[in-house]
Scaffold this motif. Sequence first.
Motif, mmCIF file in Angstrom:
data_model
loop_
_atom_site.group_PDB
_atom_site.id
_atom_site.type_symbol
_atom_site.label_atom_id
_atom_site.label_comp_id
_atom_site.label_asym_id
_atom_site.label_seq_id
_atom_site.Cartn_x
_atom_site.Cartn_y
_atom_site.Cartn_z
ATOM 1 N N ARG A 282 0.815 -1.215 0.000
ATOM 2 C CA ARG A 282 0.000 0.000 0.000
ATOM 3 C C ARG A 282 0.848 1.264 0.000
ATOM 4 O O ARG A 282 0.381 2.327 0.442
ATOM 5 N N THR A 284 1.848 3.097 -2.513
ATOM 6 C CA THR A 284 1.278 4.102 -3.411
ATOM 7 C C THR A 284 0.099 4.806 -2.759
ATOM 8 O O THR A 284 -0.045 6.034 -2.841
ATOM 9 N N GLU A 285 -0.761 4.016 -2.097
ATOM 10 C CA GLU A 285 -1.941 4.595 -1.452
ATOM 11 C C GLU A 285 -1.545 5.522 -0.304
ATOM 12 O O GLU A 285 -2.122 6.603 -0.136
ATOM 13 N N GLN A 288 -0.280 8.692 -1.737
ATOM 14 C CA GLN A 288 -1.358 9.524 -2.262
ATOM 15 C C GLN A 288 -2.072 10.265 -1.141
ATOM 16 O O GLN A 288 -2.355 11.471 -1.242
ATOM 17 N N ILE A 308 -12.039 6.250 1.528
ATOM 18 C CA ILE A 308 -11.356 5.014 1.151
ATOM 19 C C ILE A 308 -12.416 3.942 0.977
ATOM 20 O O ILE A 308 -13.111 3.590 1.937
ATOM 21 N N LYS A 316 -9.388 -1.787 4.189
ATOM 22 C CA LYS A 316 -9.662 -0.341 4.238
ATOM 23 C C LYS A 316 -9.347 0.226 5.616
ATOM 24 O O LYS A 316 -8.660 1.242 5.739
ATOM 25 N N LEU A 433 -10.172 7.261 -2.726
ATOM 26 C CA LEU A 433 -9.111 6.276 -2.905
ATOM 27 C C LEU A 433 -9.766 4.899 -2.889
ATOM 28 O O LEU A 433 -10.254 4.446 -1.859
ATOM 29 N N LEU A 435 -9.530 1.029 -2.964
ATOM 30 C CA LEU A 435 -8.513 0.056 -2.587
ATOM 31 C C LEU A 435 -8.756 -1.247 -3.340
ATOM 32 O O LEU A 435 -9.854 -1.813 -3.295
#
Length: 939
Positions: A282, A284-285, A288, A308, A316, A433, A435
Amino acid sequence: MAGVEQTMWVEVLGEVKARAGEQEITLGPPRQRAVLAILALRANQTVSRAELIDGVWGDAPPASVEGSVHTYIHGLRRALSVSDQAVLTRTGAGYQLVLGQRELDLNVVETRLAEARSLARAGKGSASADLISECLAQWRGIPLSGLPGPFAESERVRLTELRYQLVEERAELMLAAGRHRELVTELGEAVEAEPFREGLRAQLMLALYRSGRRADALAEFEAVRRLFADELGLDPGAALTELHLRMLRSESGLESPAETPPQARPQVPAQLPHEAPDFVGRATELEQLAAWCAATRASGKALVISAIDGAGGIGKTTLAVRFARMVAGSYPDGQLYLDLRGFDPNRAPLSANDALGQLLWALGSTRQRSEPDELVSMYRTVLSDKRVLILLDNAVSTEQVRDLLPGTSNSLVLVTSRNRLSGLVARDGARRLTLGLLTESEALDLLRNTVGTQRIDDDPAAAAELVRLCGYLPLALRVAAEKISGRPDTSLRELVENLHAAQDRLDNLHVDDDEMTSVRSVISWSYTSLDHELARTFRLLGLVRAPNIGAFAAASLIDRPVAETEGLLRTLSEQHLLEPESDRYGFHDLIKVYAGEMAYSEEPPEVRREAIRELMVWYLTGMRAALVRLIKDYPLPPLAIPGTTHPLPDFTTRESTWKWYEEETKNVAALIEHAGEIGEHEIAWQLTWCTYNSFYSTGLMSEWIQILTIALASTEQLADPGPKARILMFLGIGNSRIGRNEIAVEYLERGLSVARGIDNDHLRSSMLANLASTLREMKRYEEGITYAREAVELVKPESPYYQKAGSIDALCELYVESGQPEQALRYAELGLEAARACDAALLEANMMVNVAHAYRDMADMTTAMREYEAALELCVRQGDRYHEALALLGIAELRRRMDQYEDARKHAHRALDIFLELGGEESDVTLAFLASLDTGATS
């Protein structure tokens, strides 16, 4: 002193202060100081009244805000009048604070900084650094410390950022001047306060290196590398990495602030759940989310909302908690967490009103407004001057969330949901976002973290097949990992074949797009390996609709000793089939669905019913025992069923008892509907009766009314009319509390009709007193007095003191409000005696304030003052802030009637500070009173 010029000096780089010469100026309450801060930071410019309102109150100013601005300007003008100059003036368009260039600390900083930069350009770096030191000395703490409002919050951010820019600028000059030894301690402190500022870290590395501390530098760089990896999922930036390489070639290092524990922050909510220890991927998430936060701050916008979304079990909440813990230090006013129950298989989603009630309670508001709009306004007002991180978990819809968003605030809101919440993006500016599943590499990393690297890497094909069978779903992978860990002598290939077989057995349960599909087989694989006792415990826990359960309660459910039950719960938790929550345990909702399926397929109906009934009886026995411990003389209704034979927790102190009672009320609320469904009507209404004190104190009226409605249906099935009367009374109280007084009167009149046929004076008296109080809220004083007098007449010498005090308190308040003070005093002495006999401090304080009101209205100022001061002393001693404020406001009114305006203003301001702190609606009354003082003083 005559002949000495009283020049002005104002400070904003810390707590806002002002002096005239050597004389400290008293600036008044926080909002008055917030008005001064706006005028000071825009000194010699005209600031309109609208700009002051926006800056101090934001999007939700009270109706009386114009009068409040007038009051605060008047207070400031009076406070600043000690100066020899007229510094605060009224212009046609607004107000202007006149300050000289050297009369505001920020102006001094800006002037000296310009001089310092001029010296630096001239090649005089050391002198420039010294001048910047003088600038930094002007900061005396957090800028605009303690001031409310969006203007103060945005300026706090700007001025704090300016300070760290100056720290870096000065450090660069001193390093260039060879003054590195002077910097090590100062940079260490700066990095500790701002752990992710890479510029400061680079300077500290160089200062350490140049001070001959190479070993420290190498050790510290390794520490910062771990910090960035753990908290951000990133490596340090290019500058730090390059500096590390130069360290290895005999250059610099780093001291890690992560090794210094953060300072404790008293009375700040810290509700974030524990973080998953095996978190992977995760990156990248997380990047972000961090970028969105940084971009919003840089643009000057106040609020960040990140939604999310993704499938159940996809991680999540795990991601949200991970990120929340990474950035929690940037939100010093606390972290709130609320499960909105959007996808709970056994409980309805939390209503927005009840969610607001829980959030306000966590923020320290002890009084609730009644209407939904007022709750929203109060919530946004409380948050307007705070930086709070708010994690709203498991939202079902945009509508459920929208009222939970702060107004003008520097807070961060994270929302998780299985739905996309498009309205939150379109209307509220949320960043979405979505997931997805873990990649194969991330899924394998998760297994390596939990099972061990060697076992996974020894058979990469089997490992790849395993993560595929788990659907790359984090929840399924964690359950499977625990299964693998428990069989160290079995090859990974054999375990994969067993999982294939388990999936084949459960094919008939698969439904297209069912999020249980990818996890059911993995849970089954783990479940079938449990021994008899663990499997039975797992199944029976699946019957429980409560959000979590403790060992004592679980012992009653499974009919085992508490110590044995604790071991079973621990083992299920270690296998990831239960999730530990402090001293309790709960299910992930997908695992809960599976446990329920197994209970209904493998346990006979009579076993299921007996187990859940025994749990309900245990809770009922426990709640009654807690109430007896908490409230002297409490009127418990008779129990028509035998109590539990299983042990209860040891209620050793009032504090521990209240904590247990409040936490378990959530579980009890979830069991009430179940009790009604299976025909346990006596248990259903009795459990509901036991929830009154918790729901009333927290103000979660909508949720309480829901379970009261369920309980009322159960009372219809009972021959005894007493339960129905009691629940009707509570429905009246609940509806009155949220402003539905007409509906409340209907319930109370129905309840009274039932109660008149029952030989129970206490029940009838309570019903009459509550009906009288509701009519008082509606200004129907004569009707209210009739009912309250009847309640008092039912009181006998042998009646419980609690009954006596409650009935008389209702009557006294009605007589005072209806302009009959002599009548109020006739009953007050008996009421106070009863309240003191049963330690009902709130009733005692309320009656004392009303006694003082009565003497005031009879123009007996001396006695009224004595009574107010006695009430004030009691309230301070008991920590009763609400009645303390009422007493202060009463004293202020007395002082006004005696033309003692300054003393009246002083007491009213003290009352206002408390009402604002508590979110009390009386704050508007107090502001209007203060405005009237100005009119009276000048007339």
